[in-house]
Design a protein around this motif. Structure first.
Motif, PDB file in Angstrom:
ATOM      1  N   VAL A  74       0.836  -1.218   0.000  1.00  0.00           N
ATOM      2  CA  VAL A  74       0.000   0.000   0.000  1.00  0.00           C
ATOM      3  C   VAL A  74       0.864   1.259   0.000  1.00  0.00           C
ATOM      4  O   VAL A  74       0.472   2.302  -0.523  1.00  0.00           O
ATOM      5  N   PHE A  78       1.657   6.045  -1.618  1.00  0.00           N
ATOM      6  CA  PHE A  78       1.669   7.208  -0.732  1.00  0.00           C
ATOM      7  C   PHE A  78       2.023   8.510  -1.459  1.00  0.00           C
ATOM      8  O   PHE A  78       1.612   9.588  -1.039  1.00  0.00           O
ATOM      9  N   PRO A  81      -1.268  10.944  -3.935  1.00  0.00           N
ATOM     10  CA  PRO A  81      -2.072  12.144  -3.658  1.00  0.00           C
ATOM     11  C   PRO A  81      -1.279  13.436  -3.838  1.00  0.00           C
ATOM     12  O   PRO A  81      -1.820  14.435  -4.338  1.00  0.00           O
ATOM     13  N   ILE A  82       0.005  13.409  -3.455  1.00  0.00           N
ATOM     14  CA  ILE A  82       0.840  14.613  -3.627  1.00  0.00           C
ATOM     15  C   ILE A  82       0.981  14.918  -5.121  1.00  0.00           C
ATOM     16  O   ILE A  82       0.905  16.069  -5.556  1.00  0.00           O
ATOM     17  N   PHE A 233       8.014   3.093   3.439  1.00  0.00           N
ATOM     18  CA  PHE A 233       7.400   4.418   3.438  1.00  0.00           C
ATOM     19  C   PHE A 233       8.131   5.381   2.493  1.00  0.00           C
ATOM     20  O   PHE A 233       7.508   6.103   1.710  1.00  0.00           O
ATOM     21  N   LEU A 237       6.700   7.046  -0.782  1.00  0.00           N
ATOM     22  CA  LEU A 237       6.404   8.484  -0.777  1.00  0.00           C
ATOM     23  C   LEU A 237       7.187   9.218  -1.872  1.00  0.00           C
ATOM     24  O   LEU A 237       6.610   9.978  -2.656  1.00  0.00           O
TER      25      LEU A 237
END
Lengths: 563, 47
Positions: A74, A78, A81-82, A233, A237
Motif C-alpha cells: 500500500v 503514498f 495524492p501529492i 514508506f 512516498l
C-alpha cells in the motif's frame, strides 16, 4: 465455472460492448473521438482515471501479494495524492489552456519538434508493450486456474475492446471505464463480505485481524529505509510520487482522461478524487488478500497455488519427495490451525505470559510450514531451474474457484475482464491519439479533412489492438506480473518526467539541452537497472533528476548560443 | 492542431464549487497524512 457464472460473464461482456458503442454514438470528428468535445463531468473523469490504472493484475496479483507478504505494498501509493495536487496546480491549467490533444504536443511549443517526437515515441513503445502485458497477464492466469486457452482469451478480450474503443472513441471508453470500475469495486466488496462469512463461526472479525497481524500480514507501514527494499514508506512516498507524476502527468493514457473534462475545475476535481480514493482502495484490495490468508489458516490450502507448475513436479522423478513434503505441510498446517486457536483462546484471558508463550508456539508452527513450502519450491527448482516458483498471481483466483458460490465466481471473473478491458481501452485510445496527432498529422500528412483523420484514427485504434494481441500471444512468462508492468514503466517514466519538469519549471532551458539531457537520463536509468540493485521505484527519481541535471548543465554550458 | 493554434479562453482560472483551490489541495494532503497515521496505528495494533 457453473452456468450462472457464464450468464454473469456473458451478460457483462455484451453490456460493456453495447454500452461503449451507444455512449460513443455521435462521434463525428476527431475532437469528439479523442477529447469527447471536452464534455466529461469530474466523476466520469475520476473513475476513468482509476479504472485505467487498475488492470486485472492489480486485483489478482495485489491480493496474492498480501497473502504472501502482507500489506506493505500500500505504501507504493503514498506519493500519489501529492502528485495529484502538483499536477492540478502545474499541468492541468497548461494542457487545458493550450487546447492540446496530447501531452507531447505541449512540448513542441515549449521546446521543439524533436523533443515532442522523442517523448511520444517513448510513450508509444512503452505503452504499446505494457498494453500487451496487461492483455497477456489475465489470459495466462485464467488459463492456469480455469484451463482456458490463453490465445482464445487474449483474442476474446482484445477484439471486444477493439470493437467498442474503435466505434465509441474516448466517450465510449471513459463511460465504460466508469461503469466497469463500479462493477469491479462492488464485486470485490461482495467477495470480501463472503470471505469473512466463510471464516469459522468461533472466530470473530477482530480475531481474524489479530491472526493476520500476528502472522505479519497487516504490516501496512514500514519507516525503515533501504535502497533495495521495494516497498517502504520512503520509496513509496518519494519514488511513488515521481512514478505517479510521470504516469498521470506525462502518460497519454492518463492525460487524455482528464483532457476530456469540461473544464480545468472538472479535471482538477477528477484528479484530486483519485488522490483521495486511491490509497484506501489499494488498502481495501490488499485487505481482501490478507483475509484470504486468514481463511487458509483455518482451512486446508495447497502448498503451491499454480496447478500447472505443480503438475510438472508431480509427474517428475521428484514426485515422491514432493508428495512427502506435501503430506508434512498438511500436517504442519493442521498443527498451525490448532496453535492459532490456542493463541486466540489464551488471548481472551488476561494472562500476558501465557499469551506470549502461545504466540511463540504459533510463530514456530508458522515457521515450520514456511520451511516446508520453501523445500517444495526448492524441489521445483531442482526439477527445472526455469520453473516459476512465484504463485502470488494464483492465490486469490484459486480461492474464488474453490470456495465462492455460483454467480459470485462469475462476478470475480467479470472483475478480471472489466479491469483488463478498462485498462486496455484507454491505452488503445491514447496510443491511437498520439500516433495520429504527434506522428501522422504532424509529420506525415498535415493537411487533410477531419473525416480522413477520424477514419485513420479508427484504423490506428484497430492496428494498436491487433499489435497488443499479437505481442501478448508471444509474451514470455514473467514473475510477479504487476511488478513487471511497473518496472517497464519505471525504465522510461523518469526520463519523460524529467523533460516535463524542465518544461514546467525551468523556463530558461530550451529544446536541445533538454533533448540531450533526456538521452543522458535514459542511458543512466538503463545503466542503473542493469548494473545496480536499486529498487525500481527509485529509477523514476534518478531518471528525472538526471534529465533535469543534464539539461541545466548543458543549458549553462551553451548559454548565449541559440539552442 | 498545433498547440499555438488557439488558446482556450474558457480554460482560465476557475474556482472550485466551494472554498479555494488551496483548501482542496490542503484537504487532499491532510487526508493522506490521516491515512498514513491510521495505517501506522493499524500496523502497530495488529502487525
Amino acid at each position: 465455472m457453473r452456468p450462472l457464472d457464464w450468464v454473469v460473464l456473458v451478460a457483462f461482456l455484451l453490456f460493456s460492448v453495447v454500452f461503449g458503442i451507444r455512449r460513443g454514438r455521435g462521434t463525428r470528428d476527431i475532437r469528439a473521438y479523442m477529447l469527447a468535445n471536452k464534455s466529461m463531468p469530474w466523476y466520469a473523469v475520476a473513475l476513468s482515471i482509476m479504472a485505467t490504472q487498475a488492470s486485472a493484475i492489480t486485483f489478482v496479483s495485489t491480493t496474492g501479494l498480501a497473502y504472501a507478504d502482507g500489506m506493505r505494498f500500500v505504501q507504493f501509493y503514498f506519493g500519489l495524492p501529492i502528485a495529484m495536487v502538483l499536477l492540478s496546480i502545474f499541468a492541468v491549467p497548461i494542457f487545458h489552456r493550450l487546447n492540446v490533444y496530447t501531452a507531447y504536443e505541449y512540448l513542441e511549443q515549449r521546446f521543439d519538434l524533436k523533443t515532442r517526437v522523442l517523448t511520444s515515441v517513448i510513450f508509444l513503445v512503452s505503452r504499446g508493450l505494457a498494453t500487451s502485458l496487461s492483455l497477456y497477464a489475465p489470459a495466462l492466469i485464467l488459463s492456469v486456474v480455469l484451463g482456458w486457452d490463453v490465445r482464445l482469451t487474449i483474442w476474446l478480450i482484445g477484439l471486444l475492446v477493439i470493437l467498442y474503443t474503435t466505434l465509441g472513441g474516448v466517450v465510449g471508453v471513459n463511460w465504460n471505464d466508469f461503469q466497469q470500475f463500479i462493477v469491479i469495486m462492488g464485486s470485490m466488496f461482495v467477495a470480501l463480505v463472503m470471505i469473512i462469512h466463510l471464516l469459522p463461526n468461533d472466530v470473530s472479525f477482530g480475531e481474524a485481524l489479530s491472526v493476520a497481524g500476528v502472522m505479519g500480514r497487516l504490516n501496512a507501514v514500514d519507516f525503515s529505509f533501504d535502497w533495495q527494499n521495494r516497498y517502504n514508506f520512503w520509496s513509496g512516498l518519494i519514488g511513488g510520487l515521481f512514478l505517479a507524476l510521470a504516469y498521470f502527468g506525462t502518460d497519454q493514457s492518463q492525460v487524455q482522461r482528464y483532457l476530456t473534462a469540461r473544464s480545468v475545475a472538472q479535471s482538477r476535481i477528477g484528479l484530486l478524487f483519485n488522490g483521495l480514493a486511491k490509497v484506501p482502495m489499494q488498502f481495501f484490495i490488499l485487505f481482501v488478500g490478507a483475509m484470504v490468508f486468514v481463511f487458509y489458516q483455518f482451512n486446508p490450502g495447497p502448498i503451491f497455488f499454480n496447478p500447472i507448475e505443480e503438475q510438472r513436479i508431480t509427474t517428475s522423478s521428484l514426485a515422491q519427495e514432493y508428495e512427502r513434503v506435501q503430506v508434512e505441510y498438511r500436517e504442519a498446517q493442521a498443527a498451525k490451525g490448532e496453535r492459532i486457536r490456542n493463541w486466540l483462546a489464551v488471548s481472551r484471558l488476561d494472562n500476558p505470559a501465557a499469551e506470549s508463550r502461545a504466540r511463540t508456539e504459533l510463530q514456530a508452527a508458522d515457521q515450520k510450514a514456511r520451511q516446508l513450502r520453501s523445500e517444495a519450491l526448492g524441489l521445483m527448482k531442482q526439477n527445472d531451474p526455469a520453473a516459476d516458483t512465484n504463485d502470488t498471481n494464483y492465490v486469490f483466483l484459486t480461492f474464488v474457484i474453490r470456495y465462492l458460490p455460483a454467480g459470485l465466481v462469475g462476478l470475480i471473473i467479470v472483475v478480471i475482464f472489466a479491469a483488463t478491458m478498462s485498462a486496455i481501452s484507454s491505452a488503445l485510445n491514447s496510443l491511437a491519439t498520439s500516433s495520429i496527432v504527434d506522428v501522422y498529422k504532424r509529420l506525415l500528412r498535415e493537411e487533410a479533412s477531419d473525416k480522413h483523420y477520424l477514419l485513420v484514427s479508427r484504423l490506428t485504434t484497430v492496428g494498436w489492438g491487433i499489435f497488443a494481441i499479437l505481442v501478448s500471444e508471444q509474451a514470455a512468462r514473467l514473475g510477479p506480473l504487476i511488478e513487471a508492468v511497473n518496472i517497464l514503466g519505471s525504465l522510461f517514466y523518469g526520463t519523460v518526467l524529467g523533460v516535463f519538469i524542465v518544461a514546467f519549471l525551468l523556463k530558461r532551458v530550451r529544446g536541445t539541452p533538454t533533448f540531450v539531457g533526456a538521452l543522458v537520463g535514459q542511458a543512466f536509468v538503463i545503466w542503473l537497472f542493469q548494473y545496480t540493485t536499486v529498487a525500481y521505484l527509485w529509477l523514476n527519481v534518478f531518471g528525472a533528476l538526471a534529465v533535469v541535471g543534464a539539461a541545466v548543465l548543458l543549458a549553462f554550458l551553451t548559454r548565449g548560443r541559440k539552442v | 492542431m498545433a498547440v499555438d493554434d488557439e488558446v482556450d479562453p474558457s480554460a482560465e482560472e476557475e474556482q472550485p464549487p466551494f472554498g479555494s483551490w488551496s483548501h482542496w489541495y490542503l484537504a487532499v494532503l491532510l487526508a493522506l497524512v490521516v491515512l498514513i497515521v491510521l495505517f501506522y496505528g493499524f500496523t502497530r495494533a495488529f502487525g
